[in-house]
Write an enzyme that holds these catalytic residues in place. Structure first.
Site, PDB file in Angstrom:
ATOM      1  N   GLU A 104       0.811  -1.214   0.000  1.00 19.68           N
ATOM      2  CA  GLU A 104       0.000   0.000   0.000  1.00 19.68           C
ATOM      3  C   GLU A 104       0.848   1.269   0.000  1.00 19.68           C
ATOM      4  O   GLU A 104       0.481   2.269  -0.611  1.00 19.68           O
ATOM      5  CB  GLU A 104      -0.954   0.003   1.198  1.00 19.68           C
ATOM      6  CG  GLU A 104      -2.104  -0.982   1.082  1.00 19.68           C
ATOM      7  CD  GLU A 104      -1.692  -2.421   1.354  1.00 19.68           C
ATOM      8  OE1 GLU A 104      -0.608  -2.651   1.944  1.00 19.68           O
ATOM      9  OE2 GLU A 104      -2.477  -3.332   0.984  1.00 19.68           O
ATOM     10  N   PHE A 134      -6.283  -0.564   5.048  1.00 22.18           N
ATOM     11  CA  PHE A 134      -4.898  -0.484   4.586  1.00 22.18           C
ATOM     12  C   PHE A 134      -4.499   0.956   4.289  1.00 22.18           C
ATOM     13  O   PHE A 134      -3.354   1.349   4.528  1.00 22.18           O
ATOM     14  CB  PHE A 134      -4.706  -1.361   3.352  1.00 22.18           C
ATOM     15  CG  PHE A 134      -5.005  -2.816   3.586  1.00 22.18           C
ATOM     16  CD1 PHE A 134      -4.767  -3.391   4.823  1.00 22.18           C
ATOM     17  CD2 PHE A 134      -5.526  -3.604   2.577  1.00 22.18           C
ATOM     18  CE1 PHE A 134      -5.040  -4.742   5.051  1.00 22.18           C
ATOM     19  CE2 PHE A 134      -5.801  -4.946   2.790  1.00 22.18           C
ATOM     20  CZ  PHE A 134      -5.559  -5.528   4.027  1.00 22.18           C
ATOM     21  N   ARG A 140     -19.085  -1.514  -2.664  1.00 25.57           N
ATOM     22  CA  ARG A 140     -18.650  -2.240  -3.845  1.00 25.57           C
ATOM     23  C   ARG A 140     -19.659  -3.330  -4.216  1.00 25.57           C
ATOM     24  O   ARG A 140     -20.615  -3.592  -3.493  1.00 25.57           O
ATOM     25  CB  ARG A 140     -17.297  -2.890  -3.585  1.00 25.57           C
ATOM     26  CG  ARG A 140     -17.416  -3.984  -2.532  1.00 25.57           C
ATOM     27  CD  ARG A 140     -16.124  -4.682  -2.225  1.00 25.57           C
ATOM     28  NE  ARG A 140     -16.404  -5.886  -1.449  1.00 25.57           N
ATOM     29  CZ  ARG A 140     -15.473  -6.688  -0.951  1.00 25.57           C
ATOM     30  NH1 ARG A 140     -14.204  -6.417  -1.149  1.00 25.57           N
ATOM     31  NH2 ARG A 140     -15.809  -7.770  -0.275  1.00 25.57           N
TER      32      ARG A 140
END
Length: 352
Positions: free
Chosen positions: A94, A119, A202
């Protein structure tokens, strides 16, 4: 999907994700832990972020998409298929993802960098702060699994992401409610010059706001429903739940208004103060986030500084603790985010 290092509670059974369970504990499937936020009969749209970004990129050649091994799980795979020459897979790194996005922005590109919210908020915070926010670079950080939108436990549940990013200068924070809004947010944040953190719903995302003639405007809160007894101020998926709870409470003669606040930073102070200052209404802030440092405390601070004192101020939010793993619908009811839980809580407060 990365596996959680979280220790499973005993009530989840003996096996891992999708394990067999025991005779008195039914099998917990992976699908239950990542269940859709949509109701059984609710309309949905698949991957609205991915489709909106791919469509926008047709006329915006500076747009590039980057991810840290999570294209499928952030819907960026739709963009990758449409624009393979502008898609960058950075692997499970990340910090590298954010650094690369910063470098691309310096060269005139507009990176949309996707990963999980945990993250970005925890692992890549310093890189976002120093490489992007301090330089006010035009990077859009779009993160799936905000708050309690997965049952995989604390390693995947970004319950504190808004609190983390609210303290970062220069960054805009967006928390869309549904597919209809996500489709409008993508071109809006692309038109905004500066870093953005967007909480992403999502997969098959519910459709709600198209029934309210709603149009997203960056930095603006919108009243979706009037009400004389209670005002619920909400963002993200909690606006969907607030609207459902308002409808349910109307059957008990409780008149509930809903103010949707998709831009958490900068906050639409004028609209919030105007709605909260109406006499006689309890103000309830509902958010898919810990009670610490999110929309609730932002609104409370605004009301206090402005001298607006409603008859009562309450918060519906996640507790200040690491949450359980388990079936997502069960967790939403356990932690007060379900429609029924909101309705019960509001009725309880009104009866005090």
């Amino acid at each position: 999907m990365r596996r959680s290092k979280y220790t499973r509670p005993a009530w989840l059974g003996e096996q891992g994700e999708g394990g067999q369970g025991t005779a008195d504990k039914p099998r917990l499937t992976t699908s239950a832990m990542i269940a859709s936020l949509a109701g059984a009969d609710q309309r949905t749209k698949p991957a609205p972020f991915g489709h909106a970004l791919a469509a926008l990129a047709e006329t915006r050649p500076e747009i590039v998409g980057l991810t840290a091994d999570l294209a499928k799980y952030t819907d960026l795979h739709v963009f990758a298929k449409a624009h393979p020459d502008r898609f960058y897979q950075m692997g499970m790194a990340e910090q590298l993802l954010i650094s690369a996005a910063a470098g691309m922005a310096r060269e005139g590109f507009m990176p949309f960098a996707t990963t999980y919210a945990v993250f970005a908020a925890r692992r890549a915070y310093d890189f976002i702060c120093m490489a992007i926010a301090e330089e006010n670079l035009n990077v859009k950080i779009v993160c799936a699994l905000p708050g309690l939108t997965t049952g995989y436990g604390p390693s995947h549940q970004a319950t504190e992401d808004v609190a983390i990013f609210r303290g970062m200068p220069n960054i805009t924070i967006i928390d869309p409610c549904d597919a209809h809004e996500i489709e409008q947010v993508v071109p809006a944040i692309a038109a905004h010059n500066g870093p953005v953190y967007m909480r992403l719903l999502r997969g098959n995302v519910p459709l709600v706001l198209d029934e309210y003639d709603y149009t997203f405007e960056l930095g603006k809160a919108k009243t979706l429903r009037g009400g004389n007894d209670v005002l619920i101020i909400s963002s993200g998926l909690m606006t969907m739940r607030a609207l459902e709870a308002a409808e349910a409470l109307s059957n008990d003669s409780v008149d509930v208004g809903v103010l949707h606040v998709p831009t958490i930073k900068p906050l639409d102070e004028a609209t919030i103060l105007n709605e909260a200052s109406r006499t006689g209404r309890m103000v309830v802030v509902a958010e898919n986030h810990t009670i610490v440092g999110g929309l609730g405390e932002a609104v409370a601070g605004l009301l206090m500084r402005s001298g607006v004192i409603p008859p009562a101020f309450r918060q519906i939010a996640l507790p200040d603790e690491f949450l359980d793993a388990g079936a997502l619908p069960t967790l939403h009811d356990r932690y007060g985010l379900s429609t029924d839980a909101i309705s019960r809580q509001v009725k309880g407060w009104l009866s005090q």
